[in-house]
Design an enzyme around this catalytic site. Structure first.
Site, PDB file in Angstrom:
ATOM      1  N   LYS A   1      -6.781  -5.122  -3.038  1.00 57.54           N
ATOM      2  CA  LYS A   1      -7.405  -5.661  -1.766  1.00 57.54           C
ATOM      3  C   LYS A   1      -8.386  -4.796  -1.166  1.00 57.54           C
ATOM      4  O   LYS A   1      -8.422  -3.765  -1.621  1.00 57.54           O
ATOM      5  CB  LYS A   1      -6.348  -5.892  -0.869  1.00 57.54           C
ATOM      6  CG  LYS A   1      -5.592  -4.727  -0.201  1.00 57.54           C
ATOM      7  CD  LYS A   1      -4.834  -5.186   0.904  1.00 57.54           C
ATOM      8  CE  LYS A   1      -4.123  -4.045   1.511  1.00 57.54           C
ATOM      9  NZ  LYS A   1      -4.884  -3.012   2.166  1.00 57.54           N
TER      10      LYS A   1
ATOM     11  N   ASP B   1       0.751  -1.362   0.027  1.00 60.45           N
ATOM     12  CA  ASP B   1       0.120   0.113  -0.003  1.00 60.45           C
ATOM     13  C   ASP B   1       0.891   1.303   0.058  1.00 60.45           C
ATOM     14  O   ASP B   1       0.564   2.322   0.791  1.00 60.45           O
ATOM     15  CB  ASP B   1      -1.012  -0.041   1.365  1.00 60.45           C
ATOM     16  CG  ASP B   1      -1.959  -1.146   1.367  1.00 60.45           C
ATOM     17  OD1 ASP B   1      -1.887  -2.135   0.259  1.00 60.45           O
ATOM     18  OD2 ASP B   1      -3.058  -1.364   2.067  1.00 60.45           O
TER      19      ASP B   1
ATOM     20  N   CYS C   1      -2.125  -2.509   7.692  1.00 62.49           N
ATOM     21  CA  CYS C   1      -1.796  -3.487   6.701  1.00 62.49           C
ATOM     22  C   CYS C   1      -0.495  -4.315   6.334  1.00 62.49           C
ATOM     23  O   CYS C   1      -0.496  -5.437   6.085  1.00 62.49           O
ATOM     24  CB  CYS C   1      -2.235  -2.851   5.235  1.00 62.49           C
ATOM     25  SG  CYS C   1      -3.914  -2.226   5.086  1.00 62.49           S
TER      26      CYS C   1
END
Ligand code: VGL
Ligand code: ZN
Length: 191
Positions: free
Chosen positions: A102, A16, A141
């Site tokens: 995701k 990310d 994450c």
């Protein structure tokens, strides 16, 4: 930087590294953009070693359940197709990058790059056994991805200078590192 210990069976997994998690973004992680030069060196090393690079991105629909408008904990962020959801422009994306979207289901959040993405099967099929993980955010994450990777049987190295924490509560970053370490991850600064 000498990263010539990278070899067959290794992969780099970037979590990310998106505009919304960097300063100026909708859910900015303090110092989030500081991971970029560090991770760019790892990307170059991966290319030199001929090992694959995977990059996850938080890829929400605009009515995602994690957004405050639906009672979730976060301001709207990483809405698929928007600038905030793009990889940070400073990230030197290699040719052949494997992108993992995701948290695409409007009614379900997913912090881990393994959650609902088929990533584990893909990595196993490609002969990957050891993952080097960096990105954002340490306490969400990155942590969830590392813990899942360990459960899936991968050896996991966390690039400690290539991650940053949100720290909704002070100490969350430190606690996340402890949790990853206790679960079996190797925590190491870039050489
Ligand atoms: C993340 C909060 C909400 C992350 C994603 O990538 O760490 N954090 N969505
Ligand atoms: Zn999210």
């Amino acid at each position: 930087m000498r990263l010539d210990f990278l070899s067959r069976g290794d992969a780099l997994l970037l979590v990310d590294v998106q505009n919304d998690f960097c300063p100026g973004g909708a859910l900015a992680v303090p110092g989030g953009d500081e991971v970029i030069p560090v991770l760019n060196r790892w990307i170059r090393a991966a290319e030199e070693a001929g090992i694959p690079v995977y990059a996850s991105r938080d890829w929400h629909p605009e009515n995602h359940v994690s957004f405050t408008g639906r009672g979730g904990p976060w301001p709207p962020h990483c809405v698929r197709g928007t600038r905030g959801a793009e990889f940070h422009p400073g990230l030197e994306i290699p040719g052949g990058l494997f992108v993992i979207n995701k948290a695409t289901d409007p009614d379900r959040d997913a912090y881990s790059a393994f959650d609902g993405t088929g990533l584990a099967a893909r990595l196993h099929r490609s002969g990957v056994r050891r993952l080097f993980v960096g990105g954002l955010a340490t306490d969400y994450c990155v942590k969830a991805t590392v813990l899942d990777a360990l459960r899936e049987g991968f050896t996991v190295h966390v690039i400690t200078d290539g991650i940053r924490a949100v720290e909704v509560k002070e100490g969350d970053g430190r606690r996340a590192l402890d949790e990853m370490s206790e679960a079996g991850a190797v925590l190491a600064e870039s050489p």
